[in-house]
Design a protein around this motif. Structure first.
Motif, PDB file in Angstrom:
ATOM      1  N   ALA A 263     -20.018 -23.346  25.132  1.00  0.00           N
ATOM      2  CA  ALA A 263     -19.759 -21.980  25.412  1.00  0.00           C
ATOM      3  C   ALA A 263     -21.078 -21.473  25.954  1.00  0.00           C
ATOM      4  O   ALA A 263     -21.225 -20.498  27.067  1.00  0.00           O
ATOM      5  N   ARG A 266     -21.819 -22.115  29.344  1.00  0.00           N
ATOM      6  CA  ARG A 266     -21.289 -21.205  30.413  1.00  0.00           C
ATOM      7  C   ARG A 266     -21.820 -19.730  30.321  1.00  0.00           C
ATOM      8  O   ARG A 266     -21.799 -19.252  31.474  1.00  0.00           O
ATOM      9  N   GLY A 274     -14.050 -25.799  28.901  1.00  0.00           N
ATOM     10  CA  GLY A 274     -13.905 -26.010  27.400  1.00  0.00           C
ATOM     11  C   GLY A 274     -14.013 -27.262  26.812  1.00  0.00           C
ATOM     12  O   GLY A 274     -14.447 -28.227  27.493  1.00  0.00           O
ATOM     13  N   ASP A 281     -12.562 -24.104  21.292  1.00  0.00           N
ATOM     14  CA  ASP A 281     -13.354 -23.127  21.768  1.00  0.00           C
ATOM     15  C   ASP A 281     -13.842 -22.215  21.089  1.00  0.00           C
ATOM     16  O   ASP A 281     -12.785 -21.701  20.174  1.00  0.00           O
ATOM     17  N   LEU A 287     -17.867 -15.893  20.253  1.00  0.00           N
ATOM     18  CA  LEU A 287     -18.509 -15.912  21.410  1.00  0.00           C
ATOM     19  C   LEU A 287     -19.470 -14.576  21.468  1.00  0.00           C
ATOM     20  O   LEU A 287     -20.485 -14.639  22.032  1.00  0.00           O
TER      21      LEU A 287
END
Length: 309
Positions: A263, A266, A274, A281, A287
């Motif tokens: 994550a 990304r 994922g 995830d 997050l």
């Protein structure tokens, strides 16, 4: 053979669950240009457990082509014995420089069985192998010595955190010429290894793998430089302000050691997709916390004066 930051790249997946070789190449190239001392592809962070042999082969081949000899490339192998041998041969045929032999899954065998497992896998290839001690693969001092004496075994990576036992293994292996003596490599393979790096260095284990290097190489490099130059104030600042909060978040959910790293890659701007089940995830709130932790970690670098090349 290996020195500095050891880079364990993630394996990118597309929206239809194929391997994204272009983004894999970009991810690896960025890590090597940032200063990685070695690339360990299709290993734990790279979701070795979720790759079939065809996918594994394409990942290793892409890594070798991307690195182009700039640093050594090691590839994962493990699982059921016939498959472990197959992955080992595929890694050699794809041009890898070495293997990270991970534990067999599910079953826990005695020390003699683990030695036999390692012996049979390394016999299937001419590649040098680092044996990963973790989970279902735990060696005592006699079996560690036996493994270290096997032709082709060049190192032991420890993910148990048992420093008492590891200290005795390190002392025994380094005193044994048949096991390579001081040329034999030892690695700190704990998740988020920076947190235990000081303790491992205390028993003579300086090498470690850095998951943080995947998504925050500037932080990982700043920590490594501070650690190796004795800059204790910077080590403690980065531990308190970045690594410890990251570990606290990582421990919320099993498998976040991979899911959070992917994550974070990304968030840095590279679409690596994922994780594959059974990993999951990060939840939206996790997050958001991850993004804050990384931002707070980078903010600590201003007084450190460390920048990527």
């Amino acid at each position: 053979m290996l020195e500095g930051i050891l880079f364990f790249p993630v394996t990118p997946f597309t929206s239809d669950d194929a391997i994204d070789l272009r983004n894999l190449s970009d991810h690896i190239d960025a890590g090597v240009r940032a200063g990685a001392g070695g690339v360990f592809v299709a290993c734990g962070t790279g979701e070795f457990h979720a790759l079939d042999v065809r996918e594994f082969t394409s990942v290793v081949r892409t890594a070798v082509e991307t690195v182009g000899g700039r640093v050594p490339v090691f590839a994962g192998a493990g699982g059921a014995l016939p498959l472990a041998r197959q992955y080992a041969r595929a890694a050699e045929q794809s041009g890898a420089d070495g293997l990270l032999l991970m534990p067999p899954y599910l079953v826990r065998g005695p020390a003699a069985g683990l030695v036999a497992y390692v012996r049979q896998v390394v016999a299937a290839t001419s590649l040098p192998a680092v044996v990963y001690q973790r989970g279902t693969a735990r060696f005592d001092v006699p079996s560690a010595l036996e493994v270290a004496r096997l032709p082709g075994v060049v190192g032991l990576k420890d993910g148990t955190g048992d420093l008492d036992l590891l200290s005795r293994i390190v002392t025994a292996v380094r005193a044994d010429p048949a096991a390579g003596g001081r040329e034999f490599l030892f690695f700190n393979g704990m998740p988020t290894a920076e947190v235990t790096a000081l303790a491992y260095r205390g028993i003579g284990v300086d090498l470690y793998s850095s998951a943080a290097f995947c998504f925050a190489p500037e932080i990982a490099l700043a920590f490594h430089r501070a650690l190796t130059t004795g800059d204790d104030s910077t080590v403690q600042r980065l531990l308190a302000g970045f690594f410890h909060p990251f570990v606290t978040l990582r421990e919320r959910v099993p498998g976040y050691a991979v899911g959070l790293v992917k994550a974070a890659v990304r968030l840095r701007g590279l679409d690596v997709g994922g994780v594959r089940p059974p990993l999951t995830d990060p939840a939206p709130e996790d997050l958001a916390r991850l993004e804050r932790i990384v931002a707070e970690g980078r903010a600590l670098l201003d007084p450190v004066g460390v920048h990527l090349p």
